[in-house]
Each structure stands twice: as structure tokens, then as C-alpha cells.
Design an enzyme around this catalytic site. Structure first.
Site, PDB file in Angstrom:
ATOM      1  N   SER A 240       0.838  -1.198   0.000  1.00 39.69           N
ATOM      2  CA  SER A 240       0.000   0.000   0.000  1.00 39.69           C
ATOM      3  C   SER A 240       0.879   1.256   0.000  1.00 39.69           C
ATOM      4  CB  SER A 240      -0.958  -0.045   1.188  1.00 39.69           C
ATOM      5  OG  SER A 240      -1.952   0.935   1.074  1.00 39.69           O
ATOM      6  N   ASP A 465      -8.476  -3.880  -6.741  1.00 38.82           N
ATOM      7  CA  ASP A 465      -8.095  -3.299  -5.451  1.00 38.82           C
ATOM      8  C   ASP A 465      -8.828  -1.974  -5.255  1.00 38.82           C
ATOM      9  OD1 ASP A 465      -6.728  -2.036  -3.308  1.00 38.82           O
ATOM     10  OD2 ASP A 465      -4.859  -3.044  -3.822  1.00 38.82           O
ATOM     11  N   HIS A 494      -6.740  -6.100  -0.813  1.00 40.54           N
ATOM     12  CA  HIS A 494      -5.644  -5.146  -0.666  1.00 40.54           C
ATOM     13  C   HIS A 494      -4.506  -5.821   0.086  1.00 40.54           C
ATOM     14  CE1 HIS A 494      -3.844  -1.219  -0.670  1.00 40.54           C
ATOM     15  NE2 HIS A 494      -3.772  -1.183   0.652  1.00 40.54           N
TER      16      HIS A 494
END
Length: 532
Positions: A240, A465, A494
Site C-alpha cells: 500500500s 483493489d 488489498h
């Protein structure tokens, strides 16, 4: 863009508040970093400052000891500290200490390849639980842990690393909050006031740190940690926001990278960091929310929430309206519901438990949902951690880049998006609105690009995502020449590398263990869809 690894993340601003939207991370050095800094004397000073700090860290090493019991880490993990300058342009000025931890590699001396450093995202996420993948014998990481020490750290401002704050933690979690979706101009004015007060609170409570809470500074910290570990080059796993940290590190220190895996990628384009990236999230969250509600409908025999996606969506609107009229249990309003339910579009692992909790509520057992969605005011440490994570998220994103200061632009963009993508749009807007009145100078984002010495970077991304939409991976792939992109098609969880999908797992292992990549990009099928 926040990714902290928690099952649910609720953050508020003041008494009316709002929530996080997902998000949104050696030998003595000469100054090779300076060649990567092509713009300006200030960056040259910071490059030299990084080399000075890294040289100090390499000489000092890290004094590894048993972790303090109140850090809550499993037995077998060691903790230590790395000292870095608050301001890299002033390397002999004020210093701060960064918390690091590790588990030594489990293989033989011959098998060991160094340290693998991890960032879970955020901004504002702690990486200190990463070594627990070894102590817990997580199956996906057994091979890699034979070759690498697993190293986590609290980035600057996070947790034990000179933590920052913007509001009293108990005020931060207090519920219920105002409905993020405004009914009137008065609602918007109230949220704007809260956002401005929150920005002021950041300056009042953390003013010394605030100008230095940037991704480039965290990347510099990462290079000093590398040196403190005694590593000539960095092995890095970022998820991320951690992918953006990796992208900036790879741009500033290309010749210092040995292996880099980035998973669920933030779009590194200067035009996207950070305002546009958050608007893109709103669209992707709606897509993944629709995926989940369609799955719930498909499993209506189990959940009894509607036999079509439209019926399930109607149940959601009914629940939301009920909580707005009278907060569930006196504490769960629409904001708290979004804070709980947003984990479903984030993570497939939450599809079943959230649907089960919702199903119980509709069947008359309301307490499970109230308990799950409401804050625990008695959890002082947890609330302080949540507030700290939100403060770092805000500080980094607001300081990293210039944000629109015109309320008219925010209002126009979010009103337009809300019509078609209502699940997260206004909640995300209020989350980020402190950036419109940010009290310190906003920087120009790093121009992410390939530099001399950068090896092949492995990029892993699911096509659906929500928090980091797929085009971000494509953008980074284009910018990092020689990188390889592994696409998980028709999937949307994710964080892909910690899920069971042999097509991906085997390639991540091969890359980390031997540096091998496929001759071209690879498309993998999705991991298994959750079953009730």
C-alpha cells in the site's frame, strides 16, 4: 490511502468527525544519493545529510535487546533503535530515535542473504509485527525467512518513533459522529470547521515534527536503517503506502536497492499524489463494495440479506438510514457503520465475518454489530494508537504535496463523484480536508523514475483493489524500467503477497531467494473467493 493492517479503521475529527478512507508505508556511505537528487541545493544538502546519518548509523550499529513487554510483541523478537536527524538538511541538529525490531533468519549461515525490511502502509502504519510472521511460522514466509532477517520499524512520527498527535485520543474516537454525507450547506460548513481545527491541532501538538513528516524523509530514514543493520544494500517489502515509500526510496537511492517487492501500488505520478489519488479511491471503493454486495446476494441462503445485489444495497441504505435517525446502541451512526463495513471492500478475509454480523442484526441480534462498529472508550492505548496513526496519515499526505485550497474545487469534485460512487466519497473528502488549510509548507512530490543501479523491482497488484487502484501499478511499472508486474486478475483484496495464490507466492519466493523474474509480465488467476 491508509493501510495499517487492522481489520477496521475508524478515525474521527473532533466531535462530529469523520473516518479514514483507506487508505491511504551497510558500509560507510559516500554520497551516491546526491546523483539521484537532480533538483536543487536543498536536496543536495539532504542527500549529504543522509550520507552523514547513515555513516553514523553504520558505525553505531543497533543494540538488539528483548523488546519491552508493553510493546506487545511475541517472544523471540528483538528490538532496538536507530537515530536519524529530524531535518536531513541539518544532520547535526535535532535527532529522533526510530524503533526497529527483528527476528534472525532461520536458515544456515550459507543461506542467509541479509535483512528484509517491511513497511505495511498508511502513512501511519507500524511494521513492528512483521517479524511475527517468522515466530508464528506463517507458511507463506517459511522459505524467505531462512534467507532473511525479518525487520520491522515504526516510521518517524509513528508509535514509538517520536510519535505525533493532532487531537486528544479520547475525543478522536468518541461516537457517534456526524453523517459524512452532508444534507445541507450547514453540514458542509461544520465539517470544514472541524477539518481546519484538526489541522490547527496538528500544528499545536506536533509543530516541530510537522514540516519534516514527508515520504522523502521516511525514505532517508529507511536508508539510515539499512546502514544501521550493516547492510550494503536494501531488501524491501512494501504494501500500500509502503509501495510509494519504496518508489521514492528507489528514486533517491537506486544503487542502494538489492531486492524490492511492492504490493498494492500507490500511483506515484506527481499529478496523483495525493488529492487525485484519493478521488480515484472513491471510484475503486464503490466497485469493490458492489463486488461484495453481489457476493452477499449470491449467498443469500446463508445471510438472508437479499437475493440480488440491488436488494442487498437496499438493506445497506435501510441500515444507514436507521442509524442516522437514531444511532444504534446510542453510539453507532452512519460514520461508524462505514468505518466497520469498509473492511469488506478492503479485504476478502472480512467478507464472511462482516456479512455474518450484518445478518445477525437483520435477524434481531443487534449487539454484535453495535460492539463491532463502536469504539471502546476504555481502550486507552488502542485509542492513542488510532489517533497517532491518523495524525501521521494526515501529516504525511498533507506535507508531501500541494493540495487545493479552494473549497469550491473540493465541493465540486466530491459532489460529482458522490452521485455515482457514494460509498466512500464524502467520508474520504472530510478525512483529507485538513490538507486544504495545512499550516506548514507543502512540498513538491518526488519525480519517481529509474536511476542508475536500480535492479528489477517486482510489482504485485490485484485488478480490483479498492485502496490502491490498478492503474497505479501500471504507472510504477512504466517508471521503473526493467520491473516486472504480476497481475492478479479478477481479484481485489488489498495486500496480495500475504494471501495464498501459488502463481504469485512462488514468484515472490523466487525473486527474494534468487533474484529471478519472468522474462515478461505475468497474469495470475484470482485467489480463492471466500466461502460462507
Amino acid at each position: 490511502m491508509r493501510r495499517t493492517g487492522r481489520a477496521r479503521r475508524v478515525a474521527v475529527l473532533g466531535s462530529a468527525g469523520t473516518l479514514i478512507a483507506g487508505t491511504l508505508i551497510a558500509g560507510a556511505l559516500s554520497a551516491p544519493a546526491a546523483s539521484a537528487h537532480s533538483a536543487g541545493q536543498g536536496q543536495d544538502r539532504e542527500a549529504r545529510g543522509t550520507a552523514i546519518a547513515a555513516d553514523r548509523a553504520e558505525k553505531a550499529g543497533i543494540d538488539w535487546k528483548n523488546c519491552d513487554a508493553d510493546w506487545g510483541l511475541p517472544q523471540g523478537i528483538q528490538c532496538g533503535w536507530v537515530t536519524v536527524p529530524l531535518d536531513y538538511a541539518k544532520p547535526y541538529g535535532k535527532q529522533i530515535k526510530l524503533a526497529v525490531d527483528r527476528v534472525a533468519s532461520t536458515g544456515t549461515k550459507e543461506e542467509r542473504q541479509g535483512a528484509l525490511v517491511y513497511n505495511p502502509g498508511g502513512p501511519g502504519g507500524s511494521g513492528l509485527r512483521f517479524p511475527a510472521r517468522v515466530t508464528n511460522k506463517a507458511p507463506l514466509w517459511v522459505k524467505t525467512s531462512k534467507a532473511y532477517d525479518f525487520v520491522g520499524f515504526d516510521p518517524r512520527g509513528v508509535g514509538h518513533s517520536a510519535p505525533i498527535s493532532c487531537i486528544d485520543p479520547q475525543e478522536f474516537v468518541k461516537a457517534p459522529k456526524a453523517d459524512p454525507v452532508p444534507d445541507s450547506e450547514a453540514d458542509k460548513r461544520a465539517q470544514r470547521k472541524l477539518a481546519a481545527e484538526y489541522a490547527d491541532g496538528c500544528a499545536e501538538r506536533s509543530g516541530e515534527m510537522l514540516p519534516h513528516m514527508t515520504t522523502p524523509n521516511t525514505a532517508r530514514d529507511l536508508d539510515v536503517i539499512r546502514a544501521g543493520l550493516g547492510e550494503k544494500k536494501l531488501n524491501f517489502l512494501g504494501v500500500s503506502y509502503g509501495t510509494y515509500l519504496g518508489a521514492v526510496y528507489g528514486t533517491l537511492f537506486p544503487s542502494h536497492v538489492r531486492r524490492m517487492v511492492v504490493d498494492s501500488v500507490v500511483n506515484p505520478s506527481r499529478e496523483k499524489i495525493w488529492y487525485e489519488a484519493n478521488l480515484d479511491q472513491d471510484v475503486a471503493f464503490q466497485m469493490r463494495w458492489d463486488d461484495w454486495t453481489a457476493w452477499v446476494a449470491k449467498n443469500d441462503a446463508t445471510f438472508h440479506l437479499g437475493a440480488t445485489q440491488a436488494q442487498v444495497q437496499q438493506q445497506w441504505l435501510k441500515l444507514r438510514a436507521a442509524a442516522k435517525k437514531s444511532p444504534l446502541g446510542g453510539v453507532v451512526g452512519p460514520a461508524e457503520l462505514i468505518g466497520f463495513f469498509q473492511s469488506a471492500p478492503y479485504y476478502d478475509s472480512q467478507w464472511v465475518p462482516i456479512a455474518q454480523t450484518w445478518s445477525k442484526y437483520v435477524a434481531g441480534d443487534t449487539q454484535a454489530l453495535i460492539d463491532a462498529a463502536s469504539p471502546d472508550m476504555s481502550d486507552i492505548a488502542g485509542n492513542a494508537s488510532s489517533e497517532n496513526g491518523n495524525a501521521v496519515y494526515t501529516a504525511v499526505e498533507c506535507t508531501d504535496a500541494k493540495w487545493p485550497s479552494s473549497w469550491q474545487k473540493w465541493d465540486r469534485d466530491n459532489t460529482r463523484l458522490h452521485k455515482d460512487y457514494p460509498f466512500m466519497t464524502w467520508a474520504n473528502a472530510w478525512m483529507n480536508l485538513p490538507c486544504a488549510t495545512w499550516p506548514v509548507k507543502q512540498q513538491t512530490p518526488v519525480n519517481v523514475k529509474t536511476g542508475k543501479g536500480l535492479p528489477a523491482v517486482l510489482i504485485v497488484q490485484a485488478t480490483r483493489d479498492a485502496a490502491t487502484p490498478y492503474p497505479g501499478a501500471v504507472e510504477l511499472h512504466q517508471r521503473f524500467k526493467g520491473s516486472r508486474l504480476i497481475t492478479e486478475k479478477d481479484a481485489g483484496s488489498h495486500g496480495v503477497t500475504n494471501l495464498v495464490n501459488p502463481c504469485i507466492n512462488e514468484r515472490v519466493d523466487a525473486y527474494l531467494l534468487s533474484g529471478t523474474v519472468d522474462s515478461s509480465d505475468v497474469t495470475c488467476g484470482p485467489h480463492a473467493t471466500p466461502k460462507p
